[in-house]
Design a protein around this motif. Sequence first.
Motif, short mmCIF file in Angstrom:
data_model
loop_
_atom_site.label_atom_id
_atom_site.label_comp_id
_atom_site.label_asym_id
_atom_site.label_seq_id
_atom_site.Cartn_x
_atom_site.Cartn_y
_atom_site.Cartn_z
N ALA A 224 0.61 -1.30 0.06
CA ALA A 224 -0.03 0.02 0.07
C ALA A 224 0.74 1.24 0.01
N GLY A 225 1.88 1.22 0.63
CA GLY A 225 3.06 2.41 0.49
C GLY A 225 3.63 2.61 -0.72
N ALA B 48 6.01 -2.73 -5.56
CA ALA B 48 4.79 -3.20 -4.71
C ALA B 48 4.50 -4.59 -5.11
N SER B 49 4.55 -5.03 -6.26
CA SER B 49 4.19 -6.41 -6.63
C SER B 49 5.26 -7.47 -5.91
N SER C 208 14.26 -0.46 -2.11
CA SER C 208 13.24 0.80 -1.60
C SER C 208 13.95 2.22 -1.84
N LEU C 209 15.21 2.05 -1.70
CA LEU C 209 16.21 3.32 -1.63
C LEU C 209 16.41 3.72 -3.05
N VAL C 210 16.89 2.76 -3.90
CA VAL C 210 17.32 2.88 -5.29
C VAL C 210 16.69 1.81 -6.21
N PRO C 211 15.64 2.17 -6.80
CA PRO C 211 14.78 0.93 -7.52
C PRO C 211 15.39 1.18 -8.98
N PRO D 215 7.34 -11.61 -1.94
CA PRO D 215 8.82 -11.63 -2.07
C PRO D 215 9.44 -13.13 -2.25
N PHE D 216 8.98 -14.05 -1.48
CA PHE D 216 9.71 -15.20 -1.58
C PHE D 216 9.60 -16.08 -2.73
#
Length: 134
Positions: free
Chosen positions: A19-20, A45-46, A112-115, A51-52
């Motif tokens: 959601a974020g 987001a996906s 999340s910092l460098v996508p 993630p696993f």
Amino acid sequence: MRLVLNVIWLIFGGVWLAAGYLLAALICFVLIITIPFGFAALRIASFALWPFGRTIVDKPGTRPGALIGNIIWVIFLGIPLAVGHVITAVAQALTIVGIPLALANLKLIPVSLVPLGKEIVPVDSVNRPMGAVP
């Protein structure tokens, strides 16, 4: 095992984190000039939902635009999203069952910092030896 971890992840943090990223994507799409950032946020987001079994790798080739974009991303969106991962990881690490989830959450912080310049691929494709047939 991946399915079980993904379902637990989805319930205990994945929806909140996705959601974020969806909110970040919406903001980027509204501002028009930041639409490429919106697509990156949707990609993450996906990944944050399931993630696993997947991992993040660098896209091949040099991307000077990605460097500039990542600097802008870190300043406006990266830090708040990374803080969300840290808060969620701490909450998940309070239980024994949540420790693997917390570790996965910490692995999401770099993207999340460098996508920009990153790609989400199945884990099996990364661990396969060169020349192996899928």
